[in-house]
Design a protein around this motif. Sequence first.
Motif, PDB file in Angstrom:
ATOM      1  N   SER A  42     -13.419  -0.056   5.046  1.00 18.99           N
ATOM      2  CA  SER A  42     -12.812   1.275   5.157  1.00 18.99           C
ATOM      3  C   SER A  42     -13.786   2.330   4.647  1.00 18.99           C
ATOM      4  O   SER A  42     -14.811   2.019   4.045  1.00 18.99           O
ATOM      5  CB  SER A  42     -11.496   1.342   4.369  1.00 18.99           C
ATOM      6  N   LEU A  43     -13.424   3.595   4.898  1.00 19.05           N
ATOM      7  CA  LEU A  43     -14.218   4.746   4.463  1.00 19.05           C
ATOM      8  C   LEU A  43     -13.286   5.802   3.878  1.00 19.05           C
ATOM      9  O   LEU A  43     -12.175   6.011   4.376  1.00 19.05           O
ATOM     10  CB  LEU A  43     -14.951   5.393   5.648  1.00 19.05           C
ATOM     11  N   ALA A  44     -13.765   6.479   2.847  1.00 17.77           N
ATOM     12  CA  ALA A  44     -13.121   7.711   2.375  1.00 17.77           C
ATOM     13  C   ALA A  44     -14.042   8.865   2.731  1.00 17.77           C
ATOM     14  O   ALA A  44     -15.253   8.784   2.501  1.00 17.77           O
ATOM     15  CB  ALA A  44     -12.869   7.657   0.887  1.00 17.77           C
ATOM     16  N   VAL A  45     -13.480   9.938   3.272  1.00 19.67           N
ATOM     17  CA  VAL A  45     -14.269  11.088   3.703  1.00 19.67           C
ATOM     18  C   VAL A  45     -13.737  12.343   3.028  1.00 19.67           C
ATOM     19  O   VAL A  45     -12.524  12.621   3.098  1.00 19.67           O
ATOM     20  CB  VAL A  45     -14.217  11.264   5.232  1.00 19.67           C
ATOM     21  N   ASP A  65      -4.263  -2.665  -5.562  1.00 19.28           N
ATOM     22  CA  ASP A  65      -3.638  -3.643  -4.684  1.00 19.28           C
ATOM     23  C   ASP A  65      -4.300  -3.683  -3.307  1.00 19.28           C
ATOM     24  O   ASP A  65      -4.529  -4.758  -2.742  1.00 19.28           O
ATOM     25  CB  ASP A  65      -2.153  -3.315  -4.546  1.00 19.28           C
ATOM     26  N   ARG A  66      -4.653  -2.510  -2.762  1.00 19.94           N
ATOM     27  CA  ARG A  66      -5.167  -2.431  -1.391  1.00 19.94           C
ATOM     28  C   ARG A  66      -6.686  -2.542  -1.311  1.00 19.94           C
ATOM     29  O   ARG A  66      -7.228  -2.780  -0.224  1.00 19.94           O
ATOM     30  CB  ARG A  66      -4.726  -1.117  -0.748  1.00 19.94           C
ATOM     31  N   ARG A  67      -7.389  -2.312  -2.446  1.00 20.54           N
ATOM     32  CA  ARG A  67      -8.860  -2.265  -2.432  1.00 20.54           C
ATOM     33  C   ARG A  67      -9.350  -1.267  -1.389  1.00 20.54           C
ATOM     34  O   ARG A  67     -10.346  -1.491  -0.697  1.00 20.54           O
ATOM     35  CB  ARG A  67      -9.449  -3.638  -2.151  1.00 20.54           C
ATOM     36  N   CYS A  68      -8.633  -0.173  -1.267  1.00 22.03           N
ATOM     37  CA  CYS A  68      -8.908   0.848  -0.258  1.00 22.03           C
ATOM     38  C   CYS A  68      -8.553   2.194  -0.864  1.00 22.03           C
ATOM     39  O   CYS A  68      -7.673   2.288  -1.734  1.00 22.03           O
ATOM     40  CB  CYS A  68      -8.065   0.571   0.987  1.00 22.03           C
ATOM     41  N   ALA A  69      -9.242   3.258  -0.454  1.00 24.86           N
ATOM     42  CA  ALA A  69      -8.868   4.587  -0.907  1.00 24.86           C
ATOM     43  C   ALA A  69      -7.475   4.941  -0.401  1.00 24.86           C
ATOM     44  O   ALA A  69      -7.076   4.536   0.692  1.00 24.86           O
ATOM     45  CB  ALA A  69      -9.886   5.622  -0.427  1.00 24.86           C
TER      46      ALA A  69
END
Length: 292
Positions: free
Chosen positions: A286-289, A140-144
């Motif tokens: 966005s970024l996932a770290v 749904d969010r297209r984000c991690a």
Amino acid sequence: MTTSSIPTNCYLSDVAVFDVEADGHFAHNRFGEVLPVVHRALASGTAEVTTSQLPLDAASAIAIPVYRDNRIVSIVVLLSRKSDETIQDPIGVFEVWEPIGPYEEVALKDGYYGAMERFHNVSSFVRFEKGNGLPGQVWDRRCAVIHDDLANHTGFLRAAGASADLLRTAIGIPIAGDRFHAAAVLISSVSTPIARGMEVWSVLPDSNDFELTSSAYYQLGDDYALPIGTVCHCDAAPFVRMRTEKRAMVTDDPNELLAGRDPRLALPGPTSGLVIPFFDGVTLTSLAVLLF
């Protein structure tokens, strides 16, 4: 490019990032054993899990494509650790959830669970609607998205199984170009975390600065952990390099690992990190770290 400075008590034994060129070619590195799963991920366009043709210290691997402008620009490979004299029976999970059927649902495509047969069995029969559960939220969010304290997390719908197997934190990673392909889910245990820290930073549309929207920390100093809502300027490391390179990257640069923190206070800190970017077309969102 690779990173190998991962603490021995982590679930991961190593990480590799393959940069993919416009013609589909990529530079080989010292992880020649994982090339078959890299090629599978390139061919399928989605995440792939394997337990064969791996380095001797790895039990499994997951290959995660990173898209920009509807083409794969990086393949991130995470390798799980085998039992050894330091860690007996490492606990953790790799999963791939993909849309199925005419409805907006995802189902388990593949996964690695080690000895956690009960959690595997539960997961095999679960379906998540778009927006529900961790894989559905990622879609749904297209984000991690990070879920911490899984046994008590209302959004983690397999909490009972997580509690039984001492699973603590999960991060869902979207695999999406012009359409959503899958959610790769990495689940950490209390005893063998996937990473010492996990963070998700979202780009603020009005300023292009980054806001911390999700996080979990294991074995980092109290002053290293940042509160949700922390804003970091877009010119701070590692954000400035990500805007330039626009691919997944590994780093052992202390400045990039600090991400705006006071180096005198943020101790003990990580020794290396993995940054996975997400794009809407060519726009970084966005970024996932993962911090090791």
